[in-house]
Write a protein that holds these residues in place. Structure first.
Motif, PDB file in Angstrom:
ATOM      1  N   LEU A  19       2.465  11.594  -4.568  1.00  0.00           N
ATOM      2  CA  LEU A  19       1.361  11.555  -3.604  1.00  0.00           C
ATOM      3  C   LEU A  19       1.902  11.463  -2.182  1.00  0.00           C
ATOM      4  O   LEU A  19       1.423  12.153  -1.279  1.00  0.00           O
ATOM      5  CB  LEU A  19       0.435  10.375  -3.897  1.00  0.00           C
ATOM      6  CG  LEU A  19      -0.749  10.216  -2.939  1.00  0.00           C
ATOM      7  CD1 LEU A  19      -1.703  11.410  -3.040  1.00  0.00           C
ATOM      8  CD2 LEU A  19      -1.484   8.914  -3.222  1.00  0.00           C
ATOM      9  N   ASN A  20       2.924  10.643  -1.990  1.00  0.00           N
ATOM     10  CA  ASN A  20       3.538  10.504  -0.679  1.00  0.00           C
ATOM     11  C   ASN A  20       4.133  11.829  -0.207  1.00  0.00           C
ATOM     12  O   ASN A  20       3.979  12.216   0.957  1.00  0.00           O
ATOM     13  CB  ASN A  20       4.601   9.399  -0.729  1.00  0.00           C
ATOM     14  CG  ASN A  20       5.009   8.924   0.639  1.00  0.00           C
ATOM     15  OD1 ASN A  20       4.214   8.915   1.572  1.00  0.00           O
ATOM     16  ND2 ASN A  20       6.250   8.510   0.767  1.00  0.00           N
ATOM     17  N   VAL A 118      -7.332  -2.467   0.837  1.00  0.00           N
ATOM     18  CA  VAL A 118      -7.377  -2.084   2.245  1.00  0.00           C
ATOM     19  C   VAL A 118      -6.000  -2.306   2.854  1.00  0.00           C
ATOM     20  O   VAL A 118      -5.466  -3.416   2.808  1.00  0.00           O
ATOM     21  CB  VAL A 118      -8.443  -2.878   3.022  1.00  0.00           C
ATOM     22  CG1 VAL A 118      -8.465  -2.436   4.491  1.00  0.00           C
ATOM     23  CG2 VAL A 118      -9.822  -2.697   2.394  1.00  0.00           C
ATOM     24  N   VAL A 119      -5.439  -1.238   3.423  1.00  0.00           N
ATOM     25  CA  VAL A 119      -4.126  -1.271   4.058  1.00  0.00           C
ATOM     26  C   VAL A 119      -4.322  -1.228   5.572  1.00  0.00           C
ATOM     27  O   VAL A 119      -4.911  -0.267   6.086  1.00  0.00           O
ATOM     28  CB  VAL A 119      -3.265  -0.067   3.608  1.00  0.00           C
ATOM     29  CG1 VAL A 119      -1.908  -0.093   4.298  1.00  0.00           C
ATOM     30  CG2 VAL A 119      -3.117  -0.036   2.095  1.00  0.00           C
ATOM     31  N   LEU A 131      -6.856   1.759   6.153  1.00  0.00           N
ATOM     32  CA  LEU A 131      -7.064   2.719   5.074  1.00  0.00           C
ATOM     33  C   LEU A 131      -7.737   1.946   3.950  1.00  0.00           C
ATOM     34  O   LEU A 131      -7.212   0.929   3.497  1.00  0.00           O
ATOM     35  CB  LEU A 131      -5.728   3.304   4.601  1.00  0.00           C
ATOM     36  CG  LEU A 131      -5.744   4.153   3.329  1.00  0.00           C
ATOM     37  CD1 LEU A 131      -6.646   5.374   3.484  1.00  0.00           C
ATOM     38  CD2 LEU A 131      -4.321   4.573   2.961  1.00  0.00           C
ATOM     39  N   ASP A 132      -8.908   2.410   3.511  1.00  0.00           N
ATOM     40  CA  ASP A 132      -9.761   1.673   2.583  1.00  0.00           C
ATOM     41  C   ASP A 132     -10.036   2.518   1.342  1.00  0.00           C
ATOM     42  O   ASP A 132     -10.434   3.675   1.462  1.00  0.00           O
ATOM     43  CB  ASP A 132     -11.067   1.329   3.299  1.00  0.00           C
ATOM     44  CG  ASP A 132     -12.063   0.557   2.459  1.00  0.00           C
ATOM     45  OD1 ASP A 132     -11.661  -0.089   1.483  1.00  0.00           O
ATOM     46  OD2 ASP A 132     -13.257   0.597   2.809  1.00  0.00           O
ATOM     47  N   LEU A 133      -9.815   1.928   0.162  1.00  0.00           N
ATOM     48  CA  LEU A 133     -10.145   2.589  -1.102  1.00  0.00           C
ATOM     49  C   LEU A 133     -10.996   1.646  -1.939  1.00  0.00           C
ATOM     50  O   LEU A 133     -10.690   0.455  -2.037  1.00  0.00           O
ATOM     51  CB  LEU A 133      -8.888   2.930  -1.904  1.00  0.00           C
ATOM     52  CG  LEU A 133      -8.120   4.193  -1.512  1.00  0.00           C
ATOM     53  CD1 LEU A 133      -7.452   4.036  -0.173  1.00  0.00           C
ATOM     54  CD2 LEU A 133      -7.099   4.513  -2.570  1.00  0.00           C
ATOM     55  N   ASP A 134     -12.052   2.182  -2.528  1.00  0.00           N
ATOM     56  CA  ASP A 134     -12.940   1.432  -3.410  1.00  0.00           C
ATOM     57  C   ASP A 134     -12.958   2.085  -4.780  1.00  0.00           C
ATOM     58  O   ASP A 134     -12.773   3.301  -4.906  1.00  0.00           O
ATOM     59  CB  ASP A 134     -14.378   1.442  -2.891  1.00  0.00           C
ATOM     60  CG  ASP A 134     -14.570   0.692  -1.590  1.00  0.00           C
ATOM     61  OD1 ASP A 134     -13.592   0.138  -1.057  1.00  0.00           O
ATOM     62  OD2 ASP A 134     -15.699   0.658  -1.101  1.00  0.00           O
ATOM     63  N   LEU A 149       0.227   2.955  -1.468  1.00  0.00           N
ATOM     64  CA  LEU A 149      -0.683   3.254  -0.355  1.00  0.00           C
ATOM     65  C   LEU A 149      -0.124   2.804   0.987  1.00  0.00           C
ATOM     66  O   LEU A 149      -0.390   3.437   2.016  1.00  0.00           O
ATOM     67  CB  LEU A 149      -2.053   2.643  -0.626  1.00  0.00           C
ATOM     68  CG  LEU A 149      -2.780   3.311  -1.791  1.00  0.00           C
ATOM     69  CD1 LEU A 149      -3.986   2.482  -2.234  1.00  0.00           C
ATOM     70  CD2 LEU A 149      -3.192   4.740  -1.434  1.00  0.00           C
ATOM     71  N   GLU A 150       0.679   1.754   0.987  1.00  0.00           N
ATOM     72  CA  GLU A 150       1.363   1.381   2.229  1.00  0.00           C
ATOM     73  C   GLU A 150       2.327   2.490   2.648  1.00  0.00           C
ATOM     74  O   GLU A 150       2.471   2.780   3.845  1.00  0.00           O
ATOM     75  CB  GLU A 150       2.082   0.048   2.060  1.00  0.00           C
ATOM     76  CG  GLU A 150       1.142  -1.139   2.026  1.00  0.00           C
ATOM     77  CD  GLU A 150       1.807  -2.470   1.723  1.00  0.00           C
ATOM     78  OE1 GLU A 150       1.133  -3.502   1.884  1.00  0.00           O
ATOM     79  OE2 GLU A 150       2.996  -2.490   1.298  1.00  0.00           O
ATOM     80  N   ALA A 151       2.965   3.152   1.692  1.00  0.00           N
ATOM     81  CA  ALA A 151       3.853   4.274   2.007  1.00  0.00           C
ATOM     82  C   ALA A 151       3.063   5.447   2.574  1.00  0.00           C
ATOM     83  O   ALA A 151       3.486   6.091   3.545  1.00  0.00           O
ATOM     84  CB  ALA A 151       4.646   4.696   0.770  1.00  0.00           C
ATOM     85  N   VAL A 152       1.903   5.741   1.991  1.00  0.00           N
ATOM     86  CA  VAL A 152       1.048   6.817   2.518  1.00  0.00           C
ATOM     87  C   VAL A 152       0.579   6.460   3.924  1.00  0.00           C
ATOM     88  O   VAL A 152       0.543   7.323   4.816  1.00  0.00           O
ATOM     89  CB  VAL A 152      -0.141   7.089   1.571  1.00  0.00           C
ATOM     90  CG1 VAL A 152      -1.130   8.049   2.207  1.00  0.00           C
ATOM     91  CG2 VAL A 152       0.363   7.649   0.238  1.00  0.00           C
ATOM     92  N   ALA A 153       0.242   5.208   4.149  1.00  0.00           N
ATOM     93  CA  ALA A 153      -0.181   4.772   5.486  1.00  0.00           C
ATOM     94  C   ALA A 153       0.936   4.993   6.505  1.00  0.00           C
ATOM     95  O   ALA A 153       0.674   5.411   7.638  1.00  0.00           O
ATOM     96  CB  ALA A 153      -0.615   3.307   5.452  1.00  0.00           C
ATOM     97  N   ARG A 154       2.172   4.729   6.114  1.00  0.00           N
ATOM     98  CA  ARG A 154       3.303   4.962   7.026  1.00  0.00           C
ATOM     99  C   ARG A 154       3.428   6.443   7.371  1.00  0.00           C
ATOM    100  O   ARG A 154       3.720   6.795   8.522  1.00  0.00           O
ATOM    101  CB  ARG A 154       4.603   4.432   6.424  1.00  0.00           C
ATOM    102  CG  ARG A 154       4.724   2.923   6.505  1.00  0.00           C
ATOM    103  CD  ARG A 154       6.124   2.419   6.142  1.00  0.00           C
ATOM    104  NE  ARG A 154       6.523   2.730   4.779  1.00  0.00           N
ATOM    105  CZ  ARG A 154       6.229   1.998   3.724  1.00  0.00           C
ATOM    106  NH1 ARG A 154       5.491   0.886   3.861  1.00  0.00           N
ATOM    107  NH2 ARG A 154       6.636   2.335   2.519  1.00  0.00           N
TER     108      ARG A 154
END
Length: 160
Positions: A19-20, A118-119, A131-134, A149-154
């Motif tokens: 994904l990243n 939430v990141v 960045l929010d996922l539910d 998800l922290e990696a995607v946020a970066r």
């Protein structure tokens, strides 16, 4: 440009690596944060299972304001410190919430949501947003999701 969301394979850690890589390729060369947030929201929503919302809230200097997302219509403004998103923004730490109904002050934008991650998006000392996922599934998110998800946020923050 055409982009295909490739099915993720392997264990969950490998899936987040894939994904990243997809996220990096998707936003390569683009610096517009709205365009990148829109494409990343769509990528995450379609690549990860059991989500009912994926998107961004941006900090406008006073509160979080909804940005690009996938899912049902969302709350437009969230005060810093309120709900899961506001808590992540205030603490600047990822919030992994297995049961949103047990979270004090949870904001129910979608009554179907049962768990949330939430990141916070922080560049240097500046809060950019979250960045929010539910998910409609209780306990959907864990530490593997947090790290991925922290990696995607970066990846997103590197374009700003």
């Amino acid at each position: 440009m055409s982009f295909t969301v490739a099915a993720l394979s392997g264990d969950r850690t490998e899936q987040y690596r894939e994904l990243n890589a997809q996220a990096t390729a998707l936003i390569a060369g683009e610096s517009d944060r709205i365009a990148n947030a829109a494409n990343l929201s769509a990528l995450i929503f379609h690549a990860l299972p059991r989500l009912n919302w994926a998107g961004f809230y941006f900090f406008d200097g006073q509160e979080l304001v909804v940005g690009p997302f996938q899912g049902k219509p969302a709350c437009v403004r969230i005060a810093i410190g309120r709900g899961v998103c506001g808590t992540a923004a205030r603490t600047r730490q990822t919030q992994v919430i297995p049961d949103v109904h047990a979270f004090p002050g949870h904001i129910a934008c979608d009554a179907d949501s049962r768990s949330e991650i939430v990141v916070p998006l922080v560049l240097g000392d500046e809060l950019i947003g979250v960045l929010d996922l539910d998910s409609p599934d209780p306990g959907r998110f864990d530490d593997t999701d947090r790290l991925g998800l922290e990696a995607v946020a970066r990846v997103f923050l590197e374009t700003l």
